[in-house]
Motif scaffolding. Structure first.
Motif, short mmCIF file in Angstrom:
data_model
loop_
_atom_site.label_atom_id
_atom_site.label_comp_id
_atom_site.label_asym_id
_atom_site.label_seq_id
_atom_site.Cartn_x
_atom_site.Cartn_y
_atom_site.Cartn_z
N ALA A 276 68.62 36.61 -19.89
CA ALA A 276 69.05 36.81 -18.51
C ALA A 276 69.62 35.51 -17.93
O ALA A 276 70.62 35.52 -17.21
N VAL A 277 68.99 34.39 -18.28
CA VAL A 277 69.51 33.09 -17.86
C VAL A 277 70.88 32.85 -18.49
O VAL A 277 71.82 32.36 -17.85
N GLY A 278 71.02 33.22 -19.76
CA GLY A 278 72.28 33.04 -20.46
C GLY A 278 73.42 33.82 -19.83
O GLY A 278 74.57 33.36 -19.81
N ARG A 279 73.13 34.99 -19.30
CA ARG A 279 74.19 35.77 -18.65
C ARG A 279 74.69 35.07 -17.39
O ARG A 279 75.89 35.10 -17.08
N VAL A 280 73.79 34.41 -16.68
CA VAL A 280 74.18 33.66 -15.48
C VAL A 280 75.03 32.45 -15.85
O VAL A 280 76.09 32.21 -15.27
N THR A 281 74.55 31.67 -16.81
CA THR A 281 75.27 30.45 -17.17
C THR A 281 76.62 30.75 -17.80
O THR A 281 77.61 30.05 -17.54
N LYS A 282 76.67 31.79 -18.61
CA LYS A 282 77.96 32.15 -19.23
C LYS A 282 78.98 32.55 -18.18
O LYS A 282 80.15 32.15 -18.24
#
Length: 396
Positions: A175-181
């Protein structure tokens, strides 16, 4: 229902299982005979042929280990570097980022590993940058929605410790990765406690860098770690130290490698890397899904037992839990719990504030006892550990 893993055979192939009960797999687990043989066989080769001479024929074998490592986490072999520790791997990647300047921001999860945090804090203090903690959800895990609201053009990095050292929480790293991407912000994951315990797929996680150490749930030797760097992210990283492997001088100009080995030193221990390879092959053969299922069942049983003991408080947070079971005994320092259990030949860990300073401070904890469960552990060992803790708690 038939057990997915032949635990009796796996224990028979692990010399340490005959020396006591080991519940410190999140510190360092017990190597198998296959891991030991891989190390010893190569050391004998060095002793006979000479270390440099023995190494001359190892390139293809080392690349097999790199390919197996990549397959374990869903990466390409060119995205994998071998280092000596998780801290060295994380520090090498962090120091290769563009220098911070005044006003820059780094966003971290509340459970950030203390070593990573110290490295960031020192760099931020020099530059006039700041480190900010991403809010946690009610269950203690990182709040990706809150992270999204924190993003602006001064954020230079998001760093997350996926499975914290002080409890059973598993953060929602994807979920964090979706934000950063979506924001185009570099994303580092500390997967030290995840490797060999839960499935890892770097593409699904959306991270740019991931580091993990071999000695924990993977059961590889100490002195081994992996660093994943996403190939497309690599040009944004300039290592702070180089050698003739990572950045040779060609025609008077430093020529960086175009793969993750720009972070790898020319001087490594093939013996330890071959030990790492043996551990990775075993994990892939057993299946991370089967490993995860067994660890989950055993750690759930331990939590149920501890929850029912007066004067014992479980300190785990999260909805999805790992094999790291943290607890305290009223009035007894964690170091004393560890020492008392060691007298019964039961090994556990004990963590203080420096390991996870933001989370321990937020929860008002000075220390926790940490019993980390492997697929090697048994139901009878869970019962004996629970009884030993209950005996201790009765004396309070």
């Amino acid at each position: 229902m038939k057990e997915a893993l032949d635990v009796e055979q796996l224990r028979a192939e692990t010399p340490g299982c005959g020396a006591g009960m080991h519940f410190n797999h999140s510190g360092a687990s017990l190597p198998s005979q296959a891991v030991l043989a891989a190390i010893w066989d190569y050391l004998r080769k060095e002793a006979i042929e000479g270390p440099m001479e023995a190494a001359s024929g190892t390139s293809a074998l080392l690349e097999e280990v790199r390919a197996d490592t990549a397959a374990l986490i869903g990466a390409d072999p060119n995205e994998i570097a071998f280092l000596t520790s998780g801290s060295a791997a994380w520090g090498a990647a962090f120091s290769a980022l563009p220098p911070l300047v005044a006003g820059d921001r780094i966003l971290v999860g509340r459970q950030e590993w203390g070593g990573n945090l110290a490295t960031m804090q020192e760099a931020a203090a020099r530059a006039g940058a700041r480190i900010e903690t991403i809010p946690a959800r009610d269950d203690g895990s990182v709040d990706a929605s809150a992270l999204a609201s924190m993003i602006d053009d001064r954020v230079r990095l998001v760093s997350l410790t996926w499975l914290p050292a002080n409890g059973g929480l598993i953060n929602d790293a994807a979920a964090v990765g979706r934000v950063t991407k979506g924001a185009g912000i570099p994303y580092f994951i500390d997967a030290a406690q995840a490797l060999g315990q839960i499935p890892i797929d770097v593409a699904s996680l959306g991270c740019d860098v991931l580091k993990a150490t071999g000695r924990k749930f993977l059961r590889a030797p100490r002195g081994t770690a992996i660093l994943y760097v996403r190939q497309e992210f690599l040009p944004r990283l300039t290592p702070r130290s180089l050698d003739v492997l990572s950045g040779p001088i060609v025609d008077g100009v430093v020529k960086f490698r175009n793969d993750a080995r720009r972070f790898e030193a020319g001087e490594i221990s093939p013996a330890l890397i071959f030990g790492l390879g043996a551990a990775i092959r075993q994990a892939r053969t057993l299946g991370i899904g089967a490993i995860r299922a067994r660890i989950s069942g055993l750690s759930s049983a331990l939590r149920d037992n501890l929850r029912g003991i007066p004067n014992v408080t479980l300190r785990d947070m999260g909805t999805e839990l790992s094999g790291i079971v943290s607890f305290t005994v009223k009035g007894v320092p964690a170091a004393d719990i560890r020492a008392a259990l060691a007298e019964r030949q039961i090994a556990i860990g004990a963590n203080g504030v420096p390991y996870t300073p933001l989370d321990m401070t937020a929860r008002g904890l000075d220390h926790i006892a940490r019993a980390s469960v492997s697929y090697l552990n048994t139901a009878s060992e869970i019962a004996l550990l629970s009884e030993a803790v209950a005996d201790m708690a009765r004396r309070v």
